[in-house]
Scaffold this motif. Structure first.
Motif, mmCIF file in Angstrom:
data_model
loop_
_atom_site.group_PDB
_atom_site.id
_atom_site.type_symbol
_atom_site.label_atom_id
_atom_site.label_comp_id
_atom_site.label_asym_id
_atom_site.label_seq_id
_atom_site.Cartn_x
_atom_site.Cartn_y
_atom_site.Cartn_z
ATOM 1 N N ASP A 16 0.773 -1.075 -0.086
ATOM 2 C CA ASP A 16 0.019 -0.232 0.045
ATOM 3 C C ASP A 16 0.756 1.168 0.015
ATOM 4 O O ASP A 16 2.242 1.245 -0.166
ATOM 5 C CB ASP A 16 -0.955 -0.143 1.216
ATOM 6 C CG ASP A 16 -0.312 0.003 2.511
ATOM 7 O OD1 ASP A 16 -1.023 -0.104 3.585
ATOM 8 O OD2 ASP A 16 0.784 0.114 2.461
ATOM 9 N N GLY A 17 0.349 2.346 0.108
ATOM 10 C CA GLY A 17 1.121 3.705 0.152
ATOM 11 C C GLY A 17 0.692 4.402 -1.289
ATOM 12 O O GLY A 17 0.208 3.745 -2.207
ATOM 13 N N VAL A 63 9.062 -7.921 -9.082
ATOM 14 C CA VAL A 63 7.896 -8.605 -8.535
ATOM 15 C C VAL A 63 7.782 -9.933 -8.990
ATOM 16 O O VAL A 63 7.823 -10.231 -10.147
ATOM 17 C CB VAL A 63 6.562 -7.478 -8.764
ATOM 18 C CG1 VAL A 63 6.441 -7.442 -10.314
ATOM 19 C CG2 VAL A 63 5.356 -7.968 -8.066
ATOM 20 N N SER A 64 7.142 -10.659 -8.158
ATOM 21 C CA SER A 64 6.909 -12.173 -8.112
ATOM 22 C C SER A 64 5.619 -12.325 -7.341
ATOM 23 O O SER A 64 5.051 -11.509 -6.461
ATOM 24 C CB SER A 64 7.861 -13.076 -7.928
ATOM 25 O OG SER A 64 8.094 -13.151 -6.583
ATOM 26 N N PRO A 65 4.876 -13.468 -7.324
ATOM 27 C CA PRO A 65 3.804 -13.752 -6.600
ATOM 28 C C PRO A 65 4.234 -13.392 -4.851
ATOM 29 O O PRO A 65 3.066 -13.266 -4.210
ATOM 30 C CB PRO A 65 3.461 -15.075 -6.452
ATOM 31 C CG PRO A 65 3.694 -15.116 -8.041
ATOM 32 C CD PRO A 65 5.076 -14.684 -8.000
ATOM 33 N N VAL A 112 1.822 -8.608 -10.740
ATOM 34 C CA VAL A 112 2.615 -7.631 -11.594
ATOM 35 C C VAL A 112 1.693 -6.785 -12.139
ATOM 36 O O VAL A 112 2.359 -5.550 -12.392
ATOM 37 C CB VAL A 112 3.284 -8.797 -12.791
ATOM 38 C CG1 VAL A 112 3.799 -8.099 -14.014
ATOM 39 C CG2 VAL A 112 4.212 -9.955 -12.100
ATOM 40 N N GLU A 113 0.579 -7.233 -12.431
ATOM 41 C CA GLU A 113 -0.449 -5.976 -12.935
ATOM 42 C C GLU A 113 -0.457 -4.835 -12.301
ATOM 43 O O GLU A 113 -0.677 -3.642 -12.746
ATOM 44 C CB GLU A 113 -1.565 -6.539 -13.360
ATOM 45 C CG GLU A 113 -1.576 -7.897 -14.300
ATOM 46 C CD GLU A 113 -1.267 -9.267 -13.808
ATOM 47 O OE1 GLU A 113 -1.046 -9.142 -12.548
ATOM 48 O OE2 GLU A 113 -0.760 -10.039 -14.850
ATOM 49 N N THR A 114 -0.475 -5.102 -10.968
ATOM 50 C CA THR A 114 -0.471 -3.848 -9.932
ATOM 51 C C THR A 114 0.601 -2.867 -10.238
ATOM 52 O O THR A 114 0.521 -1.701 -10.205
ATOM 53 C CB THR A 114 -0.714 -4.346 -8.461
ATOM 54 O OG1 THR A 114 -1.816 -5.121 -8.400
ATOM 55 C CG2 THR A 114 -0.868 -3.123 -7.641
ATOM 56 N N VAL A 115 1.766 -3.491 -9.876
ATOM 57 C CA VAL A 115 3.282 -2.694 -10.003
ATOM 58 C C VAL A 115 3.453 -2.287 -11.347
ATOM 59 O O VAL A 115 3.818 -1.167 -11.575
ATOM 60 C CB VAL A 115 4.271 -3.768 -9.617
ATOM 61 C CG1 VAL A 115 5.596 -3.239 -9.992
ATOM 62 C CG2 VAL A 115 4.123 -4.224 -8.359
ATOM 63 N N ALA A 116 2.878 -2.914 -12.613
ATOM 64 C CA ALA A 116 3.049 -2.400 -13.946
ATOM 65 C C ALA A 116 2.267 -1.061 -14.238
ATOM 66 O O ALA A 116 2.803 -0.416 -14.888
ATOM 67 C CB ALA A 116 2.446 -3.424 -14.784
ATOM 68 N N ALA A 122 6.455 -13.144 -12.897
ATOM 69 C CA ALA A 122 7.347 -12.497 -12.380
ATOM 70 C C ALA A 122 7.861 -11.337 -13.428
ATOM 71 O O ALA A 122 7.968 -11.708 -14.561
ATOM 72 C CB ALA A 122 8.716 -13.332 -11.966
ATOM 73 N N ALA A 123 8.504 -10.233 -12.764
ATOM 74 C CA ALA A 123 8.527 -9.278 -13.746
ATOM 75 C C ALA A 123 9.816 -8.221 -13.195
ATOM 76 O O ALA A 123 9.858 -8.350 -11.945
ATOM 77 C CB ALA A 123 7.381 -8.377 -14.315
#
Length: 105
Positions: free
Chosen positions: A53-54, A73-75, A80-84, A98-99
């Protein structure tokens, strides 16, 4: 990760992933082994917070403060979709769940 980053890269990842990145890819990580990381517990908590969060401005300022060049990022870390979707990250590589992302400067 080794083939997709420079030798001076600093990678943010969760604790379990950080151990592997530092050991196998030879890249610096924000939070590595407890004994070898200054303020290890604080960095572990902050890294977990970063993925969960944040607001984007706070995330960005933490990356700059820690000198992070890449985010993994991995599980273990999240989706990944959130970070992307974060505008200050650019995709470098993705394999399955993972990405690796580069921090835009």
């Amino acid at each position: 990760i080794r083939s997709r980053t420079n030798g001076d890269a600093v990678v943010l990842a969760g604790p379990e992933s950080s151990y592997v990145i530092a050991g196998l890819a030879g890249r610096a990580v924000v939070q590595g082994h407890d004994v070898e990381t200054l303020d290890s517990e604080a960095k572990r908590v902050a890294a977990a917070w970063f993925y969960q969060d944040g607001n984007p401005a706070t995330r960005r300022s933490r990356l700059e403060r820690w000198g992070v060049t890449h985010v993994y990022v991995s599980p273990r870390e999240g989706k990944v979709e959130t970070v992307a979707a974060w505008p200050f990250l650019q995709p470098v590589f993705r394999q399955g769940p993972a990405a690796l992302f580069r921090v835009a400067r």
